[in-house]
Write a protein that holds these residues in place. Structure first.
Motif, PDB file in Angstrom:
ATOM      1  N   UNK A 236       0.758  -7.077   6.649  1.00 30.68           N
ATOM      2  CA  UNK A 236       0.788  -5.982   7.626  1.00 30.68           C
ATOM      3  C   UNK A 236      -0.496  -5.170   7.519  1.00 30.68           C
ATOM      4  N   UNK A 237      -0.860  -4.525   8.637  1.00 30.47           N
ATOM      5  CA  UNK A 237      -2.069  -3.710   8.651  1.00 30.47           C
ATOM      6  C   UNK A 237      -1.804  -2.483   9.528  1.00 30.47           C
ATOM      7  N   UNK A 238      -2.275  -1.336   9.122  1.00 35.41           N
ATOM      8  CA  UNK A 238      -2.010  -0.093   9.860  1.00 35.41           C
ATOM      9  C   UNK A 238      -3.302   0.704  10.016  1.00 35.41           C
ATOM     10  N   UNK A 239      -3.416   1.384  11.155  1.00 31.90           N
ATOM     11  CA  UNK A 239      -4.490   2.365  11.331  1.00 31.90           C
ATOM     12  C   UNK A 239      -3.860   3.741  11.114  1.00 31.90           C
ATOM     13  N   UNK A 240      -4.383   4.488  10.171  1.00 31.33           N
ATOM     14  CA  UNK A 240      -3.823   5.809   9.874  1.00 31.33           C
ATOM     15  C   UNK A 240      -4.957   6.827   9.728  1.00 31.33           C
ATOM     16  N   UNK A 241      -4.550   8.101   9.697  1.00 29.50           N
ATOM     17  CA  UNK A 241      -5.547   9.162   9.523  1.00 29.50           C
ATOM     18  C   UNK A 241      -5.728   9.523   8.041  1.00 29.50           C
ATOM     19  N   UNK A 242      -4.640   9.406   7.295  1.00 29.32           N
ATOM     20  CA  UNK A 242      -4.684   9.830   5.892  1.00 29.32           C
ATOM     21  C   UNK A 242      -3.833   8.886   5.042  1.00 29.32           C
ATOM     22  N   UNK A 243      -4.291   8.664   3.819  1.00 26.22           N
ATOM     23  CA  UNK A 243      -3.491   7.916   2.838  1.00 26.22           C
ATOM     24  C   UNK A 243      -3.263   8.823   1.624  1.00 26.22           C
ATOM     25  N   UNK A 244      -2.003   8.948   1.239  1.00 24.13           N
ATOM     26  CA  UNK A 244      -1.661   9.747   0.047  1.00 24.13           C
ATOM     27  C   UNK A 244      -1.173   8.783  -1.030  1.00 24.13           C
ATOM     28  N   UNK A 245      -1.659   8.956  -2.254  1.00 25.28           N
ATOM     29  CA  UNK A 245      -1.098   8.170  -3.358  1.00 25.28           C
ATOM     30  C   UNK A 245      -0.102   9.027  -4.125  1.00 25.28           C
ATOM     31  N   UNK A 246       1.143   8.572  -4.144  1.00 26.68           N
ATOM     32  CA  UNK A 246       2.205   9.231  -4.922  1.00 26.68           C
ATOM     33  C   UNK A 246       2.894   8.132  -5.721  1.00 26.68           C
TER      34      UNK A 246
END
Ligand SMILES: Cc1cc2nc3c(=O)[nH]c(=O)nc-3n(C[C@H](O)[C@H](O)[C@H](O)COP(=O)(O)OP(=O)(O)OC[C@H]3O[C@@H](n4cnc5c(N)ncnc54)[C@H](O)[C@@H]3O)c2cc1C
Length: 392
Positions: A236-246
């Motif tokens: 899968x592949x997504x275009x996003x504005x932000x990535x958060x690592x939790x």
């Protein structure tokens, strides 16, 4: 070793653990000299509030209860704010800061932890946001406010809380976790499935049983510049504005390790919170007690109260009570205690339209853990009293 009688109690860190310790000391002793060295500005805030800052549209500054200077005045300690401790020298009973040595009578490491970022490739890995401190939220608050699509790495406790909060704030959220269910170490499958359904109703896309392999700047011209393309191991592949690592927490144990102290998952302490070095103690998210890093407020509070007595000359062992963990997912509130997932002999499920209660028993029919959700949360305190005991 000669104790440096004139030297102060030195505390590294100004988080919940450090401030609870100072409050406990001051309840018994107004005069003992305390110095606090902290890499941040020493502002006092409630870190768990970071779980819902986005939906509440709060700024980092809204969370500050008292500035570092106000805390220093109220609790009578000397604050060295924005001061990173470079090393500790237990043999000399000193810490080193920018080439200068400061002596201590007792040293407390309350250095907390940092968000773990799983290894991945791509040209935008440095764009990953972490939210384990007020400063990290401050750095990201504008980006998070503007973001429409957010990908959260981690479906554990913090990842689930953040995902629900972001979705509640109207963002499109994708939550990625290598396990087959949310909060795999804390929730029995049934409750995790209920939580997943609620998250999906809020519009969260759950990408479970997979992980992020790449984060790159998106070169799709139909997207705004600055967007990120996130690729998962499942294709899968997504275009996003932000990535958060939790994706979990790593204890800040480097100072201890470099000084030769015993370090495992955290800074190893005995039941009086002393590290393997004389007169050096550890507390809060950085400490490993009884083989466990207990990165929650309640154990830090219990430990701080015991350590205050020890530091003031009354050696006191920490006795940790059975503790409740609240999962701050307001659309499906959950409380849990003990171990309700692993090495369970038998589960007892009590499910109705109001919610769920799952009790986990060991081979001797003792209650070893439980999870309550929805209206069944009212049972939590009653069950807590039975933890470790056979239930009639
Ligand atoms: C989003 C979120 C939600 C949470 N929700 C809950 C909840 O609902 N319930 C709960 O019980 N717990 C919750 N927690 C966990 C809880 O907030 C933490 O266990 C607790 O705040 C940790 O406090 P601490 O003082 O040990 O560490 P920290 O708050 O991390 O403080 C560490 C301090 O050490 C300083 N420091 C580190 N290294 C150095 C150095 N070399 N020199 C000088 N200073 C240094 C830092 O600047 C900082 O002041 C949550 C955590 C997060 C991130």
């Amino acid at each position: 070793m000669s104790e440096q009688l004139d030297a102060p109690i030195v505390i590294i860190g100004s988080g919940f653990a450090a401030y609870q310790l100072i409050k406990a000391i001051r309840r018994s002793d107004q005069r003992v000299k305390i110095q606090v060295f902290t890499a941040d500005n020493g502002d006092d805030y409630n870190k768990p509030d970071l779980s819902h800052v986005v939906s509440k549209q709060q700024l980092a500054s809204d969370l500050v209860r008292a500035s570092g200077l106000e805390m220093a005045e109220q609790l009578n300690f000397e604050l060295f704010a924005n001061t990173f401790v470079d090393s500790i020298a237990p043999e000399q009973q000193q810490i080193m800061v920018a080439g200068k040595a400061y002596s201590y009578a007792k040293l407390v490491m309350a250095t907390g932890g940092r968000a773990f970022v799983p290894p991945m490739s791509g040209n935008a890995v440095d764009r990953i946001v972490t939210l384990n401190s007020l400063q990290e939220y401050q750095a990201a608050e504008q980006e998070l406010a503007l973001a429409k699509r957010v990908l959260v790495i981690g479906g554990g406790l913090i990842g689930s809380e953040l995902s629900m909060d972001l979705a509640t704030a109207g963002k499109q959220v994708i939550t990625v976790d290598p396990c087959e269910q949310l909060m795999a170490n804390l929730l029995p499958e049934y409750i995790a499935t209920e939580l997943s359904k609620l998250m999906q109703q809020l519009g969260v896309h759950l990408a479970l049983n997979t992980k992020v392999t790449r984060i790159d700047l998106s070169n799709d011209s139909s997207n705004n510049s600055g967007c990120l393309q996130v690729t998962l191991a499942n294709g899968e592949s997504f275009i996003v504005d932000t990535v958060i690592s939790a994706a979990g927490l790593q204890a800040n144990s480097l100072l201890a390790k470099q000084a030769g102290l015993m370090v495992n998952r955290g800074i190893v302490v005995d039941n009086q919170l002393q590290t393997s070095a004389m007169d050096v103690y550890a507390l809060g998210d950085c400490a490993e007690i009884g083989g466990k890093v207990l990165a929650y407020l309640q154990p830090a509070l219990v430990c701080a109260n015991a350590l205050a007595k020890t530091l003031l000359g009354h050696e006191t062992a920490v006795v940790l009570p059975a503790m409740l963990v609240k999962v701050k997912t307001p659309h499906y509130p959950i409380q849990l205690a003990g171990q309700a997932v692993h090495q369970v002999n038998r589960w007892q499920l009590d499910i109705d339209s109001q919610g769920s209660c799952v009790q986990a028993f060991d081979t001797d029919e003792r209650l070893q853990g439980f999870v309550v959700a929805g209206q069944h949360m009212s049972k939590a305190f009653g069950l807590l009293k039975h933890l470790g005991k056979p239930v009639a």
